[in-house]
Each structure stands twice: as C-alpha cells, then as structure tokens.
Scaffold this motif. Structure first.
Motif, PDB file in Angstrom:
ATOM      1  N   TRP A  44       0.811  -1.182  -0.233  1.00  0.00           N
ATOM      2  CA  TRP A  44       0.186  -0.188   0.089  1.00  0.00           C
ATOM      3  C   TRP A  44       0.687   1.382   0.184  1.00  0.00           C
ATOM      4  O   TRP A  44       0.564   2.249  -0.768  1.00  0.00           O
ATOM      5  CB  TRP A  44      -0.961  -0.047   1.308  1.00  0.00           C
ATOM      6  CG  TRP A  44      -1.673   1.253   1.353  1.00  0.00           C
ATOM      7  CD1 TRP A  44      -1.367   2.108   2.309  1.00  0.00           C
ATOM      8  CD2 TRP A  44      -2.697   1.707   0.513  1.00  0.00           C
ATOM      9  NE1 TRP A  44      -2.310   3.333   1.805  1.00  0.00           N
ATOM     10  CE2 TRP A  44      -3.174   3.180   0.953  1.00  0.00           C
ATOM     11  CE3 TRP A  44      -3.605   1.156  -0.540  1.00  0.00           C
ATOM     12  CZ2 TRP A  44      -4.021   3.701   0.574  1.00  0.00           C
ATOM     13  CZ3 TRP A  44      -4.354   1.926  -1.089  1.00  0.00           C
ATOM     14  CH2 TRP A  44      -4.907   3.105  -0.430  1.00  0.00           C
ATOM     15  N   LEU A  45       1.777   1.224   0.866  1.00  0.00           N
ATOM     16  CA  LEU A  45       2.642   2.421   0.783  1.00  0.00           C
ATOM     17  C   LEU A  45       3.390   2.823  -0.373  1.00  0.00           C
ATOM     18  O   LEU A  45       3.771   3.915  -0.582  1.00  0.00           O
ATOM     19  CB  LEU A  45       3.649   2.355   2.134  1.00  0.00           C
ATOM     20  CG  LEU A  45       3.225   2.340   3.523  1.00  0.00           C
ATOM     21  CD1 LEU A  45       3.881   1.791   4.662  1.00  0.00           C
ATOM     22  CD2 LEU A  45       2.354   3.708   3.635  1.00  0.00           C
ATOM     23  N   LEU A  46       3.821   1.476  -1.010  1.00  0.00           N
ATOM     24  CA  LEU A  46       4.614   1.759  -2.367  1.00  0.00           C
ATOM     25  C   LEU A  46       3.739   2.309  -3.446  1.00  0.00           C
ATOM     26  O   LEU A  46       4.276   2.848  -4.375  1.00  0.00           O
ATOM     27  CB  LEU A  46       5.279   0.384  -2.625  1.00  0.00           C
ATOM     28  CG  LEU A  46       6.447  -0.182  -1.564  1.00  0.00           C
ATOM     29  CD1 LEU A  46       6.675  -1.589  -2.439  1.00  0.00           C
ATOM     30  CD2 LEU A  46       7.580   0.679  -2.095  1.00  0.00           C
ATOM     31  N   PHE A  47       2.350   1.879  -3.381  1.00  0.00           N
ATOM     32  CA  PHE A  47       1.722   2.031  -4.602  1.00  0.00           C
ATOM     33  C   PHE A  47       0.334   3.007  -4.195  1.00  0.00           C
ATOM     34  O   PHE A  47      -0.375   3.171  -5.326  1.00  0.00           O
ATOM     35  CB  PHE A  47       1.062   0.693  -5.080  1.00  0.00           C
ATOM     36  CG  PHE A  47       2.074  -0.067  -5.604  1.00  0.00           C
ATOM     37  CD1 PHE A  47       3.139   0.179  -6.566  1.00  0.00           C
ATOM     38  CD2 PHE A  47       2.456  -1.502  -4.947  1.00  0.00           C
ATOM     39  CE1 PHE A  47       3.935  -0.630  -7.245  1.00  0.00           C
ATOM     40  CE2 PHE A  47       3.349  -2.364  -5.414  1.00  0.00           C
ATOM     41  CZ  PHE A  47       4.426  -1.734  -6.372  1.00  0.00           C
ATOM     42  N   ASP A  48       0.523   3.659  -2.911  1.00  0.00           N
ATOM     43  CA  ASP A  48      -0.669   4.493  -2.891  1.00  0.00           C
ATOM     44  C   ASP A  48      -1.011   5.639  -3.889  1.00  0.00           C
ATOM     45  O   ASP A  48      -2.018   5.806  -4.339  1.00  0.00           O
ATOM     46  CB  ASP A  48      -0.364   5.084  -1.383  1.00  0.00           C
ATOM     47  CG  ASP A  48      -1.672   6.089  -0.927  1.00  0.00           C
ATOM     48  OD1 ASP A  48      -2.634   5.724  -1.216  1.00  0.00           O
ATOM     49  OD2 ASP A  48      -1.194   7.142  -0.129  1.00  0.00           O
ATOM     50  N   GLY A  49       0.092   6.414  -4.257  1.00  0.00           N
ATOM     51  CA  GLY A  49      -0.150   7.319  -5.279  1.00  0.00           C
ATOM     52  C   GLY A  49      -0.587   6.781  -6.447  1.00  0.00           C
ATOM     53  O   GLY A  49      -1.664   7.104  -7.138  1.00  0.00           O
TER      54      GLY A  49
END
Length: 97
Positions: A44-49
């Motif tokens: 999630w943190l890697l692909f949130d954007g």
C-alpha cells in the motif's frame, strides 16, 4: 493417515489436548495473518499514489481493514483458549511422600 485412523487418534485426546491443538493452529494463523498485514501495508505504501490515480484505494483499504480485523479476532480467540487451557490443567497431585 486414513480417516478412521484420524478419528481414532482424536477420540483418545483429552479436552486439554484438543484445546492445545486448536491453540497451535490459531497461533500459526496469527503468525501468517500478521505477515500478510505487514506485506499488504508495505505494498500500500509503495503504490498509494498510483492506486489513487487508478481509483483503487478504497478496495485496498477495505482489504487492509479486514486483515486487521481477522488478526484482532485471532488474538482474542487465542487469549480465550489459553485461559481455557489453564482451567483444564490437571490439579497437582497431593501427598506424594
């Protein structure tokens, strides 16, 4: 092991042994659940954007919430069964001597 053998081996178990077996399995599930929550959070943190741009964030957030709820439920059930295991412990034998 055949089904009949499994049935016979479980019939001979005490309630405490059944509780301990269930506890072992729940603790294993908790271990994997925690790992899955951590992996999902990392993704999630890697692909949130990027997920935000693709309008996929709400579905991932829902999965994270559900994984967290499962982990919490496993923790609660483990605590309940650990308390039950203490209750099922045989009383110490008195007067040995």
């Amino acid at each position: 092991m055949e089904a009949a053998e499994v049935a016979m081996s479980t019939e001979n178990k005490s309630p405490l042994e059944h509780v301990n077996d269930a506890l072992a399995q729940l603790k294993e599930m908790r271990h994997y659940s925690k790992n899955y929550v951590e992996q999902l959070t990392a993704q999630w943190l890697l692909f949130d954007g990027e997920l935000s741009k693709l309008k996929q964030t709400s579905r991932i957030e829902d999965l994270m919430t559900r994984q967290g709820e499962l982990h919490d439920a496993l923790e609660a059930e483990i605590a309940e069964l650990e308390a039950l295991a203490v209750e099922l412990q045989p009383a110490p034998e008195e007067g040995a001597g």
